[in-house]
Design a protein around this motif. Sequence first.
Motif, PDB file in Angstrom:
ATOM      1  N   GLY A 130     -52.350 121.597 -29.474  1.00 43.83           N
ATOM      2  CA  GLY A 130     -51.227 121.026 -28.363  1.00 43.83           C
ATOM      3  C   GLY A 130     -49.876 121.578 -28.689  1.00 43.83           C
ATOM      4  O   GLY A 130     -49.032 120.980 -27.832  1.00 43.83           O
ATOM      5  N   GLY A 131     -49.785 122.520 -29.697  1.00 44.85           N
ATOM      6  CA  GLY A 131     -48.466 123.090 -29.678  1.00 44.85           C
ATOM      7  C   GLY A 131     -48.411 124.338 -28.931  1.00 44.85           C
ATOM      8  O   GLY A 131     -49.616 124.832 -28.366  1.00 44.85           O
ATOM      9  N   ILE A 132     -47.421 125.355 -28.820  1.00 43.16           N
ATOM     10  CA  ILE A 132     -47.474 126.388 -28.528  1.00 43.16           C
ATOM     11  C   ILE A 132     -46.774 127.367 -29.792  1.00 43.16           C
ATOM     12  O   ILE A 132     -45.638 127.087 -30.079  1.00 43.16           O
ATOM     13  CB  ILE A 132     -46.507 126.897 -27.241  1.00 43.16           C
ATOM     14  CG1 ILE A 132     -47.012 126.110 -26.321  1.00 43.16           C
ATOM     15  CG2 ILE A 132     -46.168 128.428 -26.973  1.00 43.16           C
ATOM     16  CD1 ILE A 132     -46.010 126.067 -24.755  1.00 43.16           C
ATOM     17  N   SER A 133     -47.726 128.134 -30.251  1.00 41.35           N
ATOM     18  CA  SER A 133     -47.457 129.101 -31.635  1.00 41.35           C
ATOM     19  C   SER A 133     -46.423 130.256 -30.972  1.00 41.35           C
ATOM     20  O   SER A 133     -46.711 130.694 -29.961  1.00 41.35           O
ATOM     21  CB  SER A 133     -48.580 129.501 -32.233  1.00 41.35           C
ATOM     22  OG  SER A 133     -49.290 130.451 -31.330  1.00 41.35           O
ATOM     23  N   ILE A 134     -45.440 130.572 -31.816  1.00 38.96           N
ATOM     24  CA  ILE A 134     -44.699 131.888 -31.644  1.00 38.96           C
ATOM     25  C   ILE A 134     -45.070 132.634 -32.902  1.00 38.96           C
ATOM     26  O   ILE A 134     -44.640 132.468 -34.043  1.00 38.96           O
ATOM     27  CB  ILE A 134     -43.135 131.519 -31.503  1.00 38.96           C
ATOM     28  CG1 ILE A 134     -42.846 130.554 -30.449  1.00 38.96           C
ATOM     29  CG2 ILE A 134     -42.265 132.675 -31.465  1.00 38.96           C
ATOM     30  CD1 ILE A 134     -41.593 130.104 -30.252  1.00 38.96           C
ATOM     31  N   ASP A 135     -45.992 133.483 -32.924  1.00 38.64           N
ATOM     32  CA  ASP A 135     -46.488 134.441 -33.892  1.00 38.64           C
ATOM     33  C   ASP A 135     -45.543 135.368 -34.290  1.00 38.64           C
ATOM     34  O   ASP A 135     -45.329 136.460 -33.212  1.00 38.64           O
ATOM     35  CB  ASP A 135     -47.615 134.923 -33.336  1.00 38.64           C
ATOM     36  CG  ASP A 135     -48.440 136.026 -34.773  1.00 38.64           C
ATOM     37  OD1 ASP A 135     -47.602 136.287 -35.699  1.00 38.64           O
ATOM     38  OD2 ASP A 135     -49.762 135.967 -34.555  1.00 38.64           O
ATOM     39  N   MET A 136     -44.941 135.084 -35.418  1.00 38.70           N
ATOM     40  CA  MET A 136     -43.516 136.228 -35.491  1.00 38.70           C
ATOM     41  C   MET A 136     -44.131 137.287 -36.469  1.00 38.70           C
ATOM     42  O   MET A 136     -43.182 138.236 -36.907  1.00 38.70           O
ATOM     43  CB  MET A 136     -42.287 135.347 -36.195  1.00 38.70           C
ATOM     44  CG  MET A 136     -41.815 134.410 -35.303  1.00 38.70           C
ATOM     45  SD  MET A 136     -40.335 133.719 -35.368  1.00 38.70           S
ATOM     46  CE  MET A 136     -39.395 134.953 -35.544  1.00 38.70           C
ATOM     47  N   GLY A 137     -45.447 137.359 -36.635  1.00 36.55           N
ATOM     48  CA  GLY A 137     -45.710 138.714 -37.451  1.00 36.55           C
ATOM     49  C   GLY A 137     -45.399 138.779 -39.068  1.00 36.55           C
ATOM     50  O   GLY A 137     -44.513 138.105 -39.239  1.00 36.55           O
ATOM     51  N   VAL A 138     -45.969 139.676 -39.592  1.00 40.14           N
ATOM     52  CA  VAL A 138     -45.864 139.882 -40.980  1.00 40.14           C
ATOM     53  C   VAL A 138     -44.617 140.291 -41.431  1.00 40.14           C
ATOM     54  O   VAL A 138     -43.857 141.023 -40.605  1.00 40.14           O
ATOM     55  CB  VAL A 138     -46.701 140.843 -41.482  1.00 40.14           C
ATOM     56  CG1 VAL A 138     -46.509 141.369 -42.698  1.00 40.14           C
ATOM     57  CG2 VAL A 138     -48.292 140.377 -41.511  1.00 40.14           C
ATOM     58  N   THR A 139     -43.880 139.620 -42.312  1.00 35.52           N
ATOM     59  CA  THR A 139     -42.402 139.809 -42.708  1.00 35.52           C
ATOM     60  C   THR A 139     -42.639 140.171 -44.118  1.00 35.52           C
ATOM     61  O   THR A 139     -43.255 139.678 -45.041  1.00 35.52           O
ATOM     62  CB  THR A 139     -41.708 138.277 -42.666  1.00 35.52           C
ATOM     63  OG1 THR A 139     -41.782 137.801 -41.086  1.00 35.52           O
ATOM     64  CG2 THR A 139     -40.257 138.669 -42.872  1.00 35.52           C
ATOM     65  N   PRO A 140     -41.833 141.313 -44.474  1.00 33.66           N
ATOM     66  CA  PRO A 140     -42.128 141.920 -45.913  1.00 33.66           C
ATOM     67  C   PRO A 140     -41.125 140.672 -46.727  1.00 33.66           C
ATOM     68  O   PRO A 140     -40.370 139.996 -46.399  1.00 33.66           O
ATOM     69  CB  PRO A 140     -41.540 143.034 -45.858  1.00 33.66           C
ATOM     70  CG  PRO A 140     -40.641 143.196 -44.724  1.00 33.66           C
ATOM     71  CD  PRO A 140     -41.230 142.293 -43.641  1.00 33.66           C
ATOM     72  N   ASP A 141     -41.337 140.951 -48.038  1.00 36.70           N
ATOM     73  CA  ASP A 141     -40.587 139.992 -48.956  1.00 36.70           C
ATOM     74  C   ASP A 141     -39.107 140.731 -49.140  1.00 36.70           C
ATOM     75  O   ASP A 141     -38.715 141.342 -50.256  1.00 36.70           O
ATOM     76  CB  ASP A 141     -41.220 139.881 -50.256  1.00 36.70           C
ATOM     77  CG  ASP A 141     -42.569 139.241 -50.367  1.00 36.70           C
ATOM     78  OD1 ASP A 141     -42.835 138.273 -49.613  1.00 36.70           O
ATOM     79  OD2 ASP A 141     -43.556 139.692 -51.071  1.00 36.70           O
ATOM     80  N   ASP A 142     -38.519 140.301 -48.031  1.00 36.77           N
ATOM     81  CA  ASP A 142     -36.847 140.908 -47.979  1.00 36.77           C
ATOM     82  C   ASP A 142     -36.168 139.983 -47.310  1.00 36.77           C
ATOM     83  O   ASP A 142     -36.435 139.355 -46.300  1.00 36.77           O
ATOM     84  CB  ASP A 142     -37.156 142.241 -47.198  1.00 36.77           C
ATOM     85  CG  ASP A 142     -35.617 143.148 -46.939  1.00 36.77           C
ATOM     86  OD1 ASP A 142     -35.665 144.106 -47.326  1.00 36.77           O
ATOM     87  OD2 ASP A 142     -34.829 142.292 -46.276  1.00 36.77           O
ATOM     88  N   VAL A 143     -35.324 139.536 -48.178  1.00 43.01           N
ATOM     89  CA  VAL A 143     -34.165 138.222 -47.834  1.00 43.01           C
ATOM     90  C   VAL A 143     -33.636 138.514 -46.508  1.00 43.01           C
ATOM     91  O   VAL A 143     -33.662 137.678 -45.572  1.00 43.01           O
ATOM     92  CB  VAL A 143     -33.281 137.905 -48.832  1.00 43.01           C
ATOM     93  CG1 VAL A 143     -32.339 137.089 -48.427  1.00 43.01           C
ATOM     94  CG2 VAL A 143     -33.869 137.514 -50.162  1.00 43.01           C
TER      95      VAL A 143
END
Lengths: 430, 430
Positions: free
Chosen positions: B228-241
């Motif tokens: 029942g939510g709406i996902s915002i798929d933000m995609g793979v994020t590298p280990d970079d602050v």
Amino acid sequence: MKKHSDLYFTVDKAFKILLENITVPKNTELVPVFNSLGRILKDDVIAQENIPAYDSSHMDGYAIRSKDVTNASKKNPIVLKISRSESTLGITPRHILKKGEAYRIQTGGYMPLKSDAVIPVENTKLIHNALVEIVEPIEKTNFVYSIGSDIKKGKKVLYKEQVIRVQHMGLLASLRISKISVFRKPLVAVIPTGNELTDDIQDYRKNKENKVVNTNGPIISSLVNVLGGISIDMGVTPDDVGILQRKINHAIKNSDLIITIGGTSAGKQDIVKSTIDSMTSSGIIAHKIKLDRGRVTGLGFVNKKPIIVMPGPIQGSLNAFFVFARPLISLFSGQPTINVFSISATMVEDWTCRKKFRDFRKIVYVRLTKIKEKFYAKPVVGETQSISLIVNTNGYVTVPENVTNLFKGDVVQVNILPGYSYVNDIQFMG
Amino acid sequence: MKKHSDLYFTVDKAFKILLENITVPKNTELVPVFNSLGRILKDDVIAQENIPAYDSSHMDGYAIRSKDVTNASKKNPIVLKISRSESTLGITPRHILKKGEAYRIQTGGYMPLKSDAVIPVENTKLIHNALVEIVEPIEKTNFVYSIGSDIKKGKKVLYKEQVIRVQHMGLLASLRISKISVFRKPLVAVIPTGNELTDDIQDYRKNKENKVVNTNGPIISSLVNVLGGISIDMGVTPDDVGILQRKINHAIKNSDLIITIGGTSAGKQDIVKSTIDSMTSSGIIAHKIKLDRGRVTGLGFVNKKPIIVMPGPIQGSLNAFFVFARPLISLFSGQPTINVFSISATMVEDWTCRKKFRDFRKIVYVRLTKIKEKFYAKPVVGETQSISLIVNTNGYVTVPENVTNLFKGDVVQVNILPGYSYVNDIQFMG
């Protein structure tokens, strides 16, 4: 196909006649894996990859050859040389570990060739950032997540006709499958008929009429979609043979299954049946069914497309839908066996069938509740067109032709109504 | 908000801290009734109409005054005059029935004023198409479906916070409600992190790398949508602050709840936590949870938006999702009490917790089967990152902090996994 006599057909016989004459559309389409939730697999899926793809480390530490440290102890520390090369996540392993060498590795990193164990960084001592001291023997495969240990290449992982679940999408993507063949969703045309109906919910505000809102059309359309079909809502159709013919012709071209609602009766007025009969020589092949409610249901074909002629009142429509349309949608979706979710429950009241329909198949709507982990079913009976009755139920029991009563204490199988009818939801008329 | 010590938090305490600091978004929106399936009602619904809107006929026949035929019999047939006016379906009744008059009416037609009963056409004799002969007395309300008998104006028919089911849409439309206020679906940003990950399923074909496909992100996104939510798929994020900060900042502006996956551990490497700590003084308020699997889960706030920092391995992610994210999505959807669908089942094997985590809350994945109407649960244990384990299960049992074993024969509550995990589906690894 020949016309059958104008008697009442049993549900099974009517459905059998329908199946014998039906051509199941077996069309498939390729969809992106992460858009495949709830779709039906066309083929078995055989893993073409190992998961993990290579031996991988379970820990941050060093990949080593276990033989190098067989004799390591506090009294006999063994020092390995740290290799220049180290693991980078996701990069195919190329480094060949030499005797006496240790290879820096992260959790999830691929093991270098010839290595066979991992020692966690916290169990080692780093010397001059070039050497690593080890004071204990390490067993072979220590902290190694070995190639194919989750899924072995060549294994059958999913079966044709299986419903794709959330987890399956993850599995398929892990196996490097980006698109998957699934059965095309069946297109179901829904044609509600009746001069008394309107699709304009606020209709009566405008023109001082007081037509009944067409709710059965959207309810049936919604069930079609929930159960894996695609509904084509064709809107209210007046009791007019010409208009009905045009809509049915449109439906023949654009759908796999046609459902009409209303305009069918046990009496003389039977505009849908006569329209269909006028359009085709095959016409209605089973009309009047031993189904209570829903005995005026008809089944037939127009231009080889199956058509289900449902009664207008909601209970009759729903029953015809569950008994005939639902298994057809399932079949047309690529699932020969329908997967109705049912729960055993204890009847809390007696139920008796209507006298005239003793030898019919009966659909008994119930209110299912869960008390201390046990399920109870209370029959909910009332007028066939009652919307409150349907709102007040969350399941139904199918009572066979040879049974006329259900008794308090009987354990029955309750089929959960599709479309958010979970148990213990707050209920209308609670 | 103050930082809490770096100990392990119990699940309940961590969640309590989160709730104490949370602002629940109570935004609502008006949606067309037939697009409201599965949405959560903002307000109670009181019927503003009667159903049926007027007294209506159950049969094709004549509306009459029952008093006119009190003495009718075969020996004393009574002849009524057929009125010029007759029923047209959906037209508000205006005709006032005179004494001695009969009014042609169809099934569903509204009764004329002053009439009180219907005689079916088959029980009458038509004379010169102007008169109708009746040979039996008719009781008052005979074949009349009386105004409001299905639903009475003024009655509370649905309750706030109720999930709108298929039937409810029909009910609302019948009550002439075309749009309905529901809680806005919560927006959930999903940020999978890790240098080893790729969103490109066929990645390895192109560049000879062998990154792991990001499956947890889409799995969690899919669960968000199913629940029942709406996902915002933000995609793979590298280990970079820096990149992680930018993504989290975007998520703060565009979502109600932020979920990160991976980059959290019990050891030193903890890029997500340190990024969040660098962005806000509140930071992570509960890190390391007495949850197995999933102990490295963190809970916190960035710019007042709740953030759930989930472990990378699938079992840890799912557990953190079920324990923390699912109730938040439910709460943010307008449902303070979460409606998890659970089934009582008998354990078919013993299960023992991992030694180090005796006093943790344990999530035990099981394979639920139904044999002769009874449910059985088989524990499925394995590596935390195993995708085959998750594929092979369809539910989970929550084992409390003070329980370390489940025994063969125990009756447990199995929470069905969301997303098509019905029982008795064909299963991977049979």
